[in-house]
Design an enzyme around this catalytic site. Structure first.
Site, mmCIF file in Angstrom:
data_model
loop_
_atom_site.group_PDB
_atom_site.id
_atom_site.type_symbol
_atom_site.label_atom_id
_atom_site.label_comp_id
_atom_site.label_asym_id
_atom_site.label_seq_id
_atom_site.Cartn_x
_atom_site.Cartn_y
_atom_site.Cartn_z
ATOM 1 C CE1 TYR A 1 6.645 -31.199 -7.564
ATOM 2 C CE2 TYR A 1 7.890 -33.190 -8.081
ATOM 3 C CZ TYR A 1 7.179 -32.077 -8.487
ATOM 4 O OH TYR A 1 7.004 -31.822 -9.816
ATOM 5 C CG ASN B 1 10.647 -36.547 -12.477
ATOM 6 O OD1 ASN B 1 10.851 -36.269 -11.308
ATOM 7 N ND2 ASN B 1 10.939 -35.723 -13.444
ATOM 8 N NE ARG C 1 48.098 -33.550 -47.077
ATOM 9 C CZ ARG C 1 48.299 -32.222 -47.061
ATOM 10 N NH1 ARG C 1 48.962 -31.674 -46.049
ATOM 11 N NH2 ARG C 1 47.843 -31.465 -48.014
ATOM 12 N N GLY D 1 5.045 -29.833 -10.236
ATOM 13 C CA GLY D 1 5.502 -28.572 -10.790
ATOM 14 C C GLY D 1 5.183 -27.412 -9.878
#
Length: 489
Positions: A70, A212, A312, A77
């Site tokens: 890849y 990436n 407070r 993608g």
């Protein structure tokens, strides 16, 4: 030690060098590099260089075997089903940067850009991204010479990392795009040449390794967290001053109370207020026993037993911010010291695909941080209202007008801090509006490949904006408190 640095021209006088290896970058170091006037010279450790060399060898071996990888020998993608020839690996990276270079909006500020460059280099220095040391060294050389890519802020959905913003970082390394250098915007190639640096031609996977990841969102996040920590201290200072000028009950900050509900951030906040009030003995303070009995019914106390919540309960509000910061800082330290691209290469000879680029933790902590910061801003605006409003400020002048003006015939012409309080309320309203969680707006993108995204970058940018707004509110409140102290005197 000197071998760990890229030799690229004369080195300006700096602090002690900072060597990164992907494991030990601290958030203070990141802020120091991003904003420090004397930034350290940053370089790689020998071990990080060795790991990078090992995984680039694995990459080359797997490519030579013709395996589809890849982003290396296959498309990006949903195009990952299309394998390309291993000889086209460099062209694939070049086209990646081109189609991603479409950001919009204002350019990121220089401190965010410096943080981005440092974090990206550190993540790659872990060594598992199959990127050559030479590329990361050039990234650090640009940081060291303050050559900063012009990065548009908009365009990232925070899954597959910050693809669009980081493409501007990658293009700078190839000598393309615009940079800030020596006080002006100029072509990257010119700035690199002036610094004696040569651009690189990216090899297979290297463009993807650069873009990436989560480094752009992390740059915003680290700086926002640092500024929010300063706000926590400022809010405690405001609370102590407000308690004093309003003649409040310092017993509200007694340690006994907070030990019975011992959140760490709340304990720390109450302790800070006590120390600012000089730990004076406050047992029973503010009970105001003076006054006559009204028949047999009641006696009107001179002062209230309890202050309003914005005084407070201040440690409980600021304490939420302090506890949120503790969690935020732990998450960010992991993020900036992680391998957050895809795929990753195991030196043992494997390549593995995953989702480390997902910015979910950054998004979550930034959404939480901006809510906590905006709440502190709201607290300070409510304190400011008490200080300027003659109905509640225990004898201070209306709107903190100097006393000589209140007693003069034209006192009605003066309105003191009324406008400042209006401005503070406007800023707080804008900050509160910005607390909508960005991470709730995941979009399915890129042909339903990125079908669940983090929106981490938008969350981090929102957090930066909320912090800036609350800083302005804090400044207004501090000015008013100083005026109130002068009125008291």
């Amino acid at each position: 030690m000197a071998d760990d640095f890229s030799a690229s021209g004369p080195r300006p006088l700096r602090d002690s060098p900072l060597l990164i290896d992907g494991h030990r970058l601290t958030l203070p170091d990141t802020v120091g590099v991003a904003r420090g006037e004397r930034r350290p010279w940053v370089g790689l450790t020998a071990e990080s260089v060795r790991r990078m060399d090992a995984t680039t060898e694995v990459r080359d071996e797997l490519m030579a075997r013709g395996l589809p990888i890849y982003g290396v020998t296959a498309g990006f993608g949903d195009s990952n089903t299309r394998q390309v020839h291993h000889g086209k690996g460099a062209a694939l990276q070049e086209n990646l940067l081109r189609f991603l270079n479409c950001g919009t909006g204002d350019a990121a500020e220089p401190d965010v850009t410096r943080a981005t460059l440092l974090i990206r280099a550190n993540c790659l220095a872990r060594g598992y991204s199959a990127i050559r040391p030479r590329v990361v060294e050039l990234l650090l050389d640009c940081l060291n010479h303050d050559i900063l890519p012009v990065i548009p802020e908009r365009g990232s959905v925070g899954a597959s990392g910050d693809l669009v913003p980081l493409s501007y970082v990658a293009r700078m390394l190839t000598g393309e795009g615009e940079v800030r250098h020596a006080g002006e915007r100029r072509p990257a190639a010119e700035a690199l040449a002036d610094a004696g640096l040569a651009p690189v031609t990216l090899e297979a996977k290297e463009g993807l390794a650069l873009v990436n990841g989560t480094s752009f969102m992390s740059g915003f996040a680290v700086l926002a967290a640092h500024d929010a920590a300063e706000l926590a201290h400022a809010a405690e200072l405001c609370t102590a001053m407000a308690s004093q000028v309003l003649m409040g009950n310092p017993a509200h900050f007694d340690e006994f109370l907070f030990r019975q509900k011992p959140f760490e951030g709340v304990l720390a906040s109450a302790r800070a207020v006590r120390e600012l009030l000089d730990d004076r003995d406050a047992a029973g303070a503010g009970n105001g026993a003076d006054g006559d009995w009204a028949g047999e019914g009641y006696r009107q106390l001179e002062r209230p037993i309890q202050d309003r919540y914005s005084i407070r309960c201040a440690p409980h509000v600021v304490g939420v911010l302090r506890d949120t910061l503790g969690w935020t800082e732990r998450m960010l330290e992991i993020e900036v010291n992680s391998s957050n691209d895809n795929p990753l290469f195991d030196p043992a000879g494997r390549v593995l695909n995953g989702g480390n680029f997902y910015g979910g933790h950054v998004g979550q902590v930034m959404d939480s941080l901006k809510i906590a910061v905006a709440s502190v801003g709201d607290l300070l605006d409510r304190q400011l209202e008490l200080v300027v409003d003659e109905k509640f400020n225990n004898g201070l002048t209306p709107n903190l007008i100097p006393r000589y003006e209140t007693g003069s015939w034209d006192a009605g012409l003066h309105h003191g801090f009324k406008g400042m309080q209006l401005s503070a309320s406007s800023l707080v309203a804008e900050a509160l509006r910005g607390t909508t969680p960005a991470t709730s707006f995941s979009r399915s993108t890129e042909a339903h490949n990125q079908d669940k995204v983090s929106m981490g970058t938008i969350a981090a940018r929102d957090a930066r904006t909320v912090v800036e707004l609350v800083r302005e509110v804090t400044a207004i409140h501090l000015i008013a408190l100083c005026q109130a102290a002068a009125v008291c005197a």
